[in-house]
Design an enzyme around this catalytic site. Structure first.
Site, PDB file in Angstrom:
ATOM      1  N   ASP A  13       0.860  -1.182   0.000  1.00  0.00           N
ATOM      2  CA  ASP A  13       0.000   0.000   0.000  1.00  0.00           C
ATOM      3  C   ASP A  13       0.897   1.233   0.000  1.00  0.00           C
ATOM      4  O   ASP A  13       2.118   1.135   0.161  1.00  0.00           O
ATOM      5  CB  ASP A  13      -0.908  -0.004   1.242  1.00  0.00           C
ATOM      6  CG  ASP A  13      -1.855   1.190   1.288  1.00  0.00           C
ATOM      7  OD1 ASP A  13      -2.403   1.546   0.229  1.00  0.00           O
ATOM      8  OD2 ASP A  13      -2.031   1.787   2.365  1.00  0.00           O
ATOM      9  N   SER A  14       0.275   2.393  -0.137  1.00  0.00           N
ATOM     10  CA  SER A  14       1.020   3.650  -0.118  1.00  0.00           C
ATOM     11  C   SER A  14       1.569   3.973   1.270  1.00  0.00           C
ATOM     12  O   SER A  14       2.489   4.773   1.400  1.00  0.00           O
ATOM     13  CB  SER A  14       0.134   4.802  -0.592  1.00  0.00           C
ATOM     14  OG  SER A  14      -0.987   4.938   0.262  1.00  0.00           O
ATOM     15  N   GLY A  46      -3.341   9.077  -3.710  1.00  0.00           N
ATOM     16  CA  GLY A  46      -4.631   9.509  -4.254  1.00  0.00           C
ATOM     17  C   GLY A  46      -4.612  10.822  -5.004  1.00  0.00           C
ATOM     18  O   GLY A  46      -5.477  11.074  -5.849  1.00  0.00           O
ATOM     19  N   CYS A  76      -4.453  -1.284  -1.874  1.00  0.00           N
ATOM     20  CA  CYS A  76      -4.582   0.149  -2.147  1.00  0.00           C
ATOM     21  C   CYS A  76      -5.658   0.328  -3.208  1.00  0.00           C
ATOM     22  O   CYS A  76      -5.526  -0.188  -4.323  1.00  0.00           O
ATOM     23  CB  CYS A  76      -3.252   0.720  -2.635  1.00  0.00           C
ATOM     24  SG  CYS A  76      -3.325   2.463  -3.110  1.00  0.00           S
ATOM     25  N   GLU A 156      -2.467   8.319   8.707  1.00  0.00           N
ATOM     26  CA  GLU A 156      -1.005   8.209   8.750  1.00  0.00           C
ATOM     27  C   GLU A 156      -0.433   8.837  10.023  1.00  0.00           C
ATOM     28  O   GLU A 156       0.584   8.383  10.552  1.00  0.00           O
ATOM     29  CB  GLU A 156      -0.387   8.869   7.522  1.00  0.00           C
ATOM     30  CG  GLU A 156      -0.602   8.124   6.217  1.00  0.00           C
ATOM     31  CD  GLU A 156       0.275   6.888   6.102  1.00  0.00           C
ATOM     32  OE1 GLU A 156       1.391   6.884   6.659  1.00  0.00           O
ATOM     33  OE2 GLU A 156      -0.154   5.916   5.436  1.00  0.00           O
ATOM     34  N   CYS A 188     -10.829   3.036   0.525  1.00  0.00           N
ATOM     35  CA  CYS A 188      -9.414   3.304   0.747  1.00  0.00           C
ATOM     36  C   CYS A 188      -9.024   2.501   1.969  1.00  0.00           C
ATOM     37  O   CYS A 188      -9.731   2.542   2.989  1.00  0.00           O
ATOM     38  CB  CYS A 188      -9.152   4.794   0.973  1.00  0.00           C
ATOM     39  SG  CYS A 188      -7.447   5.165   1.464  1.00  0.00           S
ATOM     40  N   HIS A 190      -6.874   2.940   4.115  1.00  0.00           N
ATOM     41  CA  HIS A 190      -6.614   3.751   5.309  1.00  0.00           C
ATOM     42  C   HIS A 190      -7.883   3.976   6.132  1.00  0.00           C
ATOM     43  O   HIS A 190      -7.823   4.128   7.351  1.00  0.00           O
ATOM     44  CB  HIS A 190      -6.061   5.128   4.910  1.00  0.00           C
ATOM     45  CG  HIS A 190      -4.616   5.135   4.530  1.00  0.00           C
ATOM     46  ND1 HIS A 190      -4.171   4.716   3.298  1.00  0.00           N
ATOM     47  CD2 HIS A 190      -3.509   5.512   5.218  1.00  0.00           C
ATOM     48  CE1 HIS A 190      -2.855   4.858   3.237  1.00  0.00           C
ATOM     49  NE2 HIS A 190      -2.431   5.330   4.388  1.00  0.00           N
TER      50      HIS A 190
END
Length: 269
Positions: A13-14, A46, A76, A156, A188, A190
């Site tokens: 993932d990012s 994104g 992701c 994050e 997403c 996240h």
């Protein structure tokens, strides 16, 4: 006779979001070895161009292949909705599973009034992939999409259940409440970290759909169908492109155990 394939599953993932997918894969496949890569130096994806996201994804997949993974999960939604088909062609020698279709499957299982909301990064919402795939399967479905770019930096930073997060969620989600959706896809990886705040804003009558579980089930089916189970593993390794304490904190928060990530240079791939 079951063949024991001890090669790890690669997940990327990012940043920290894909850890929510790792959690479900561990729950569903507790004996599988896992290698996770979080591109923390270049998060978020994104707001970046499709070409750049594709380039980053290719670099990560080359890194994971070097680690001898047997299959890869793109944890992701930005990558899944914008680059999946191209990545599948580029790396046709290894199975790659994305998170978008499992999200659609999950939402279709729970919606009653056929009004489904989708929240995600700007790139995911702009792709229109969730809406297209939902409408391909369910006739008469109404899909309402909303980009929520501030959710990724909040996740994050570990600001996952606070007044700030709830206030931001209220701004983003007020339109979806007005449309009377009964299911909301967290488009997403996240966003499940902010699930409590999102739930407080949306209320108990809205199903919060996390694609992670169905993604893990899809991987389990693939391993079973191809006789690639590991029945004696369970080791997990974590890599990032930029080492910071927040990753280790979120990792322990999501997985309920302490892990330390190793920093690697990904741009050479």
């Amino acid at each position: 006779m079951i063949s024991i394939d001890e090669r790890p599953i690669g997940i990327f993932d990012s940043g920290v979001g894909g850890l929510t997918v790792v959690k479900e894969v561990i729950n569903v496949l507790p004996k599988e070895n896992i290698i996770y890569f979080g591109d923390t130096a270049r998060v978020p994806y994104g707001s970046k161009s499709r070409e750049l996201v594709y380039k980053f994804s290719c670099q990560i997949i080359k890194f994971l292949k070097e680690k001898n993974v047997k299959a890869i999960i793109i944890a992701c939604n930005t990558v899944s909705s914008n680059c999946y088909e191209d990545l599948k062609k580029e790396f046709s020698d290894i199975p790659i599973i994305e998170v978008l279709k499992p999200g659609v499957t999950s939402a279709l299982k729970v919606t009653k009034n056929k009004k489904i909301g989708v929240i995600g990064t700007e790139a995911t919402i702009r792709s229109g992939q969730y809406e297209r795939k939902l409408k391909e399967v369910l006739e008469g479905v109404e899909v309402y999409s909303k980009p929520c770019p501030l959710f990724v930096p909040l996740a994050e930073e570990g600001v996952i259940d606070s007044k700030i997060t709830i206030d931001v969620a209220k701004i983003y989600l007020q339109d979806l409440i007005r449309y009377k959706i009964d299911s909301l896809i967290l488009g997403c990886t996240h966003y499940p970290l902010l699930k409590n705040s999102i739930k407080k804003v949306m209320g108990d009558n809205v199903n919060i759909v996390d694609p992670a579980f169905e993604t893990a089930i899809k991987m389990k089916k693939y391993l079973k169908d191809n006789n690639m189970y590991n029945i004696k593993g369970g080791n997990h390794k974590f890599y990032v492109s930029d080492k910071n304490d927040k990753f280790d904190f979120i990792c322990s928060l999501v997985l309920k155990e302490n892990h330390t990530a190793e920093e690697v240079s990904i741009e050479k791939y």
